[in-house]
Design a protein around this motif. Structure first.
Motif, PDB file in Angstrom:
ATOM      1  N   PRO A   1     -12.227   4.522  -3.487  1.00  0.00           N
ATOM      2  CA  PRO A   1     -13.165   5.243  -4.352  1.00  0.00           C
ATOM      3  C   PRO A   1     -13.101   4.727  -5.783  1.00  0.00           C
ATOM      4  N   TRP A   2     -14.205   4.844  -6.449  1.00  0.00           N
ATOM      5  CA  TRP A   2     -14.366   4.413  -7.842  1.00  0.00           C
ATOM      6  C   TRP A   2     -14.143   2.910  -8.012  1.00  0.00           C
ATOM      7  N   ALA A   3     -14.341   2.126  -6.941  1.00  0.00           N
ATOM      8  CA  ALA A   3     -14.251   0.669  -7.071  1.00  0.00           C
ATOM      9  C   ALA A   3     -15.467   0.158  -7.835  1.00  0.00           C
ATOM     10  N   LEU A   4     -15.273  -0.919  -8.593  1.00  0.00           N
ATOM     11  CA  LEU A   4     -16.398  -1.586  -9.233  1.00  0.00           C
ATOM     12  C   LEU A   4     -17.325  -2.137  -8.152  1.00  0.00           C
ATOM     13  N   VAL A   5     -18.531  -2.532  -8.519  1.00  0.00           N
ATOM     14  CA  VAL A   5     -19.424  -3.172  -7.540  1.00  0.00           C
ATOM     15  C   VAL A   5     -18.710  -4.405  -6.976  1.00  0.00           C
TER      16      VAL A   5
ATOM     17  N   CYS B   1      -2.445  -6.482  -5.886  1.00  0.00           N
ATOM     18  CA  CYS B   1      -1.094  -5.983  -6.183  1.00  0.00           C
ATOM     19  C   CYS B   1      -0.605  -4.955  -5.167  1.00  0.00           C
ATOM     20  N   ASP B   2      -1.529  -4.367  -4.386  1.00  0.00           N
ATOM     21  CA  ASP B   2      -1.202  -3.367  -3.350  1.00  0.00           C
ATOM     22  C   ASP B   2      -0.759  -2.011  -3.904  1.00  0.00           C
ATOM     23  N   LYS B   3      -0.858  -1.807  -5.224  1.00  0.00           N
ATOM     24  CA  LYS B   3      -0.403  -0.528  -5.781  1.00  0.00           C
ATOM     25  C   LYS B   3      -1.231   0.642  -5.263  1.00  0.00           C
ATOM     26  N   CYS B   4      -2.522   0.432  -5.075  1.00  0.00           N
ATOM     27  CA  CYS B   4      -3.359   1.543  -4.576  1.00  0.00           C
ATOM     28  C   CYS B   4      -2.958   1.918  -3.151  1.00  0.00           C
ATOM     29  N   LEU B   5      -2.573   0.911  -2.362  1.00  0.00           N
ATOM     30  CA  LEU B   5      -2.155   1.205  -0.984  1.00  0.00           C
ATOM     31  C   LEU B   5      -0.932   2.124  -0.992  1.00  0.00           C
ATOM     32  N   SER B   6       0.007   1.814  -1.864  1.00  0.00           N
ATOM     33  CA  SER B   6       1.238   2.615  -1.935  1.00  0.00           C
ATOM     34  C   SER B   6       0.975   3.997  -2.517  1.00  0.00           C
ATOM     35  N   ALA B   7      -0.024   4.099  -3.393  1.00  0.00           N
ATOM     36  CA  ALA B   7      -0.285   5.369  -4.082  1.00  0.00           C
ATOM     37  C   ALA B   7      -1.000   6.393  -3.201  1.00  0.00           C
ATOM     38  N   CYS B   8      -1.647   5.917  -2.147  1.00  0.00           N
ATOM     39  CA  CYS B   8      -2.486   6.811  -1.342  1.00  0.00           C
ATOM     40  C   CYS B   8      -1.652   7.580  -0.313  1.00  0.00           C
ATOM     41  N   ASP B   9      -1.420   8.858  -0.593  1.00  0.00           N
ATOM     42  CA  ASP B   9      -0.637   9.688   0.329  1.00  0.00           C
ATOM     43  C   ASP B   9      -1.323   9.873   1.671  1.00  0.00           C
ATOM     44  N   GLU B  10      -2.650   9.750   1.694  1.00  0.00           N
ATOM     45  CA  GLU B  10      -3.389   9.900   2.950  1.00  0.00           C
ATOM     46  C   GLU B  10      -3.241   8.674   3.844  1.00  0.00           C
ATOM     47  N   GLY B  11      -2.822   7.575   3.268  1.00  0.00           N
ATOM     48  CA  GLY B  11      -2.628   6.354   4.060  1.00  0.00           C
ATOM     49  C   GLY B  11      -3.910   5.733   4.555  1.00  0.00           C
ATOM     50  N   ILE B  12      -4.998   5.943   3.816  1.00  0.00           N
ATOM     51  CA  ILE B  12      -6.281   5.405   4.298  1.00  0.00           C
ATOM     52  C   ILE B  12      -6.601   4.030   3.714  1.00  0.00           C
ATOM     53  N   LEU B  13      -5.770   3.546   2.794  1.00  0.00           N
ATOM     54  CA  LEU B  13      -6.033   2.226   2.206  1.00  0.00           C
ATOM     55  C   LEU B  13      -5.175   1.174   2.897  1.00  0.00           C
TER      56      LEU B  13
ATOM     57  N   LYS C   1      -7.523  10.648  -6.884  1.00  0.00           N
ATOM     58  CA  LYS C   1      -7.555   9.655  -7.976  1.00  0.00           C
ATOM     59  C   LYS C   1      -6.227   8.918  -8.170  1.00  0.00           C
ATOM     60  N   ALA C   2      -5.271   9.110  -7.279  1.00  0.00           N
ATOM     61  CA  ALA C   2      -3.982   8.415  -7.429  1.00  0.00           C
ATOM     62  C   ALA C   2      -4.163   6.900  -7.410  1.00  0.00           C
ATOM     63  N   CYS C   3      -5.079   6.414  -6.576  1.00  0.00           N
ATOM     64  CA  CYS C   3      -5.314   4.962  -6.500  1.00  0.00           C
ATOM     65  C   CYS C   3      -5.893   4.442  -7.810  1.00  0.00           C
ATOM     66  N   VAL C   4      -6.783   5.215  -8.406  1.00  0.00           N
ATOM     67  CA  VAL C   4      -7.388   4.805  -9.681  1.00  0.00           C
ATOM     68  C   VAL C   4      -6.325   4.782 -10.772  1.00  0.00           C
ATOM     69  N   ASP C   5      -5.483   5.781 -10.776  1.00  0.00           N
ATOM     70  CA  ASP C   5      -4.465   5.901 -11.829  1.00  0.00           C
ATOM     71  C   ASP C   5      -3.506   4.700 -11.859  1.00  0.00           C
ATOM     72  N   VAL C   6      -3.225   4.122 -10.681  1.00  0.00           N
ATOM     73  CA  VAL C   6      -2.266   3.002 -10.658  1.00  0.00           C
ATOM     74  C   VAL C   6      -2.938   1.640 -10.837  1.00  0.00           C
ATOM     75  N   CYS C   7      -4.253   1.618 -10.857  1.00  0.00           N
ATOM     76  CA  CYS C   7      -4.969   0.335 -10.945  1.00  0.00           C
ATOM     77  C   CYS C   7      -5.102  -0.090 -12.405  1.00  0.00           C
ATOM     78  N   VAL C   8      -4.092  -0.766 -12.893  1.00  0.00           N
ATOM     79  CA  VAL C   8      -4.088  -1.159 -14.314  1.00  0.00           C
ATOM     80  C   VAL C   8      -5.084  -2.282 -14.587  1.00  0.00           C
ATOM     81  N   ASP C   9      -5.556  -2.928 -13.525  1.00  0.00           N
ATOM     82  CA  ASP C   9      -6.527  -4.013 -13.705  1.00  0.00           C
ATOM     83  C   ASP C   9      -7.958  -3.514 -13.720  1.00  0.00           C
ATOM     84  N   ASP C  10      -8.128  -2.195 -13.572  1.00  0.00           N
ATOM     85  CA  ASP C  10      -9.453  -1.565 -13.657  1.00  0.00           C
ATOM     86  C   ASP C  10     -10.434  -2.019 -12.567  1.00  0.00           C
ATOM     87  N   ALA C  11      -9.914  -2.502 -11.444  1.00  0.00           N
ATOM     88  CA  ALA C  11     -10.807  -2.769 -10.311  1.00  0.00           C
ATOM     89  C   ALA C  11     -11.323  -1.437  -9.765  1.00  0.00           C
TER      90      ALA C  11
END
Ligand code: SF4
Ligand code: SF4
Ligand code: SF4
Length: 172
Positions: free
Chosen positions: A26-30, A41-53, A74-84
């Motif tokens: 969610p909230w990915a750029l185009v 970096c895989d940070k969003c994968l680790s951040a997602c408690d639902e395990g859907i990434l 929004k946990a995945c967004v919060d860890v995405c320091v590259d703003d993807a």
């Protein structure tokens, strides 16, 4: 959803979609901007408690609702320091994505068997059941209410529910 790798993309690791791109978090750029910004970096994968990434083509993150649903935490967004993954602070109600549920003709209701599993899992009540000839109720999705959260995907006993972009929905 098919994503193929061209000869060039096999060297760069960058997926090239010949049809629709895969479902990004969610909230990915185009898509093109997302592929430019994501550093794998895989940070969003680790951040997602639902395990859907999950890692998809080219190791870029993709959503798979067979593992769970998006709670829009929004946990995945919060860890995405590259703003993807990026929430526009100026937008009054930034939408996580433009995705909708769709039910195909494997649905038990379409085969004269009563089932309301998907409707029971939909918190926003986007799935209503309309009584059809023969006394079996067909599930109808209200596109205005559906958030594309995917909660109805995994519980469906016939794998009848998919989440698609609104553009694909209109073309279908
Ligand atoms: S918003 Fe939360 S549940 Fe949804 S993909 Fe991101 S981390 Fe997972
Ligand atoms: S859960 Fe699946 S089979 Fe049951 S009504 Fe919904 S789409 Fe049809
Ligand atoms: S994707 Fe979520 S909001 Fe849409 S119908 Fe399924 S459970 Fe309801």
């Amino acid at each position: 959803m098919q994503v193929s790798l061209t000869r060039r993309s096999m060297f760069t690791g960058r997926p090239t979609a010949r049809s629709a791109p895969p479902m990004r978090p969610p909230w990915a750029l185009v898509e093109d901007a997302f592929l430019d910004a994501c550093t794998l970096c895989d940070k969003c994968l680790s951040a997602c408690d639902e395990g859907i990434l999950h890692r998809g083509a080219g190791r870029y993150p993709e959503v798979n609702f067979k593992s769970g649903e998006c709670t829009f935490c929004k946990a995945c967004v919060d860890v995405c320091v590259d703003d993807a993954l990026h929430i526009d602070a100026d937008a009054s109600e930034p939408k996580p994505w433009h995705m909708l549920a769709k039910i195909d003709d494997k649905c038990l209701s379409a085969n004269a068997i009563t089932c309301r599993v998907c409707g029971d899992r939909c918190d926003v009540r986007a799935i209503q059941f309309k009584l059809a000839v023969g006394g079996i109720a067909d599930p109808i999705i209200d596109d205005a209410l559906c958030t594309g959260c995917g909660a109805c995907v995994a519980p469906c006993p016939t794998n009848s529910v998919t989440i698609n972009s609104k553009t694909e929905e209109r073309a279908a």
